[in-house]
Every structure is written in structure tokens, then in C-alpha cells.
Motif scaffolding. Structure first.
Motif, mmCIF file in Angstrom:
data_model
loop_
_atom_site.group_PDB
_atom_site.id
_atom_site.type_symbol
_atom_site.label_atom_id
_atom_site.label_comp_id
_atom_site.label_asym_id
_atom_site.label_seq_id
_atom_site.Cartn_x
_atom_site.Cartn_y
_atom_site.Cartn_z
ATOM 1 N N GLU A 1 40.163 16.975 101.114
ATOM 2 C CA GLU A 1 41.346 17.140 101.955
ATOM 3 C C GLU A 1 41.108 16.432 103.279
ATOM 4 O O GLU A 1 40.018 16.515 103.840
ATOM 5 N N GLY B 1 46.645 15.182 107.500
ATOM 6 C CA GLY B 1 47.763 14.284 107.236
ATOM 7 C C GLY B 1 48.205 13.509 108.457
ATOM 8 O O GLY B 1 48.586 12.340 108.360
ATOM 9 N N LEU C 1 46.400 15.449 101.201
ATOM 10 C CA LEU C 1 46.743 15.465 102.619
ATOM 11 C C LEU C 1 47.096 16.877 103.044
ATOM 12 O O LEU C 1 47.829 17.581 102.367
ATOM 13 N N LYS C 2 46.534 17.290 104.165
ATOM 14 C CA LYS C 2 46.776 18.643 104.684
ATOM 15 C C LYS C 2 47.477 18.521 106.030
ATOM 16 O O LYS C 2 46.949 17.940 106.960
ATOM 17 N N PHE C 3 48.706 19.055 106.125
ATOM 18 C CA PHE C 3 49.454 19.011 107.377
ATOM 19 C C PHE C 3 49.408 20.335 108.068
ATOM 20 O O PHE C 3 49.275 21.374 107.565
#
Length: 81
Positions: free
Chosen positions: A4, A7, A79-81
């Protein structure tokens, strides 16, 4: 195992590269139209009289499509937002 990444950092990093290419394309547009397009049209089917805006839209889709495909599919990064 999926990695991960942040983002926003991802968008910022590739956004800077994207802006560099877009600015370079806008600056060199007359040179590109005159010299590069006739040579490139031998290999790639390019419409001969496209405007700068149409070319920028196509390049935008191609750039982000390649970046997202490489990141999400090939490297299997989430992607980690």
C-alpha cells in the motif's frame, strides 16, 4: 501480498512528471507539428491536423492509463487515500 502507498503522494509524484511533459509538449508544439508528426505518422496512425487541445487530452489519457496500469496491475500496489 499487496503493498500500500499513499494515494496523494502517488498523484503528486506522477502529477509533477505529467506537468513536465505537458509543458514540454506545449512549448515544442510548432516543432512537433513540422518535423516529428510526418515521421511518426509512418509508424503510428496520427490524424495530421489535430489541435493542441486534442493532443493534450489524448496524452493525458495515455499517461494516466499507463501509470495506473503499471502501478495497480503489474506491481499490484494498492493506493490508500
Amino acid at each position: 501480498m499487496r503493498r500500500e502507498i499513499d494515494g496523494y503522494r502517488f498523484i503528486g509524484y506522477y502529477g509533477v512528471i505529467y506537468l513536465f511533459f505537458i509543458i514540454l509538449m506545449a512549448i515544442t508544439w510548432p516543432l512537433t507539428q513540422t518535423y516529428v508528426k510526418p515521421i511518426a505518422s509512418l509508424i503510428f496512425p496520427i490524424a495530421a491536423h489535430n489541435s493542441l487541445l486534442k493532443s493534450l487530452l489524448v496524452d493525458t489519457g495515455m499517461f494516466w492509463g499507463m501509470v495506473l496500469f503499471y502501478t495497480l496491475v503489474i506491481q499490484k500496489i494498492k493506493l490508500k487515500f
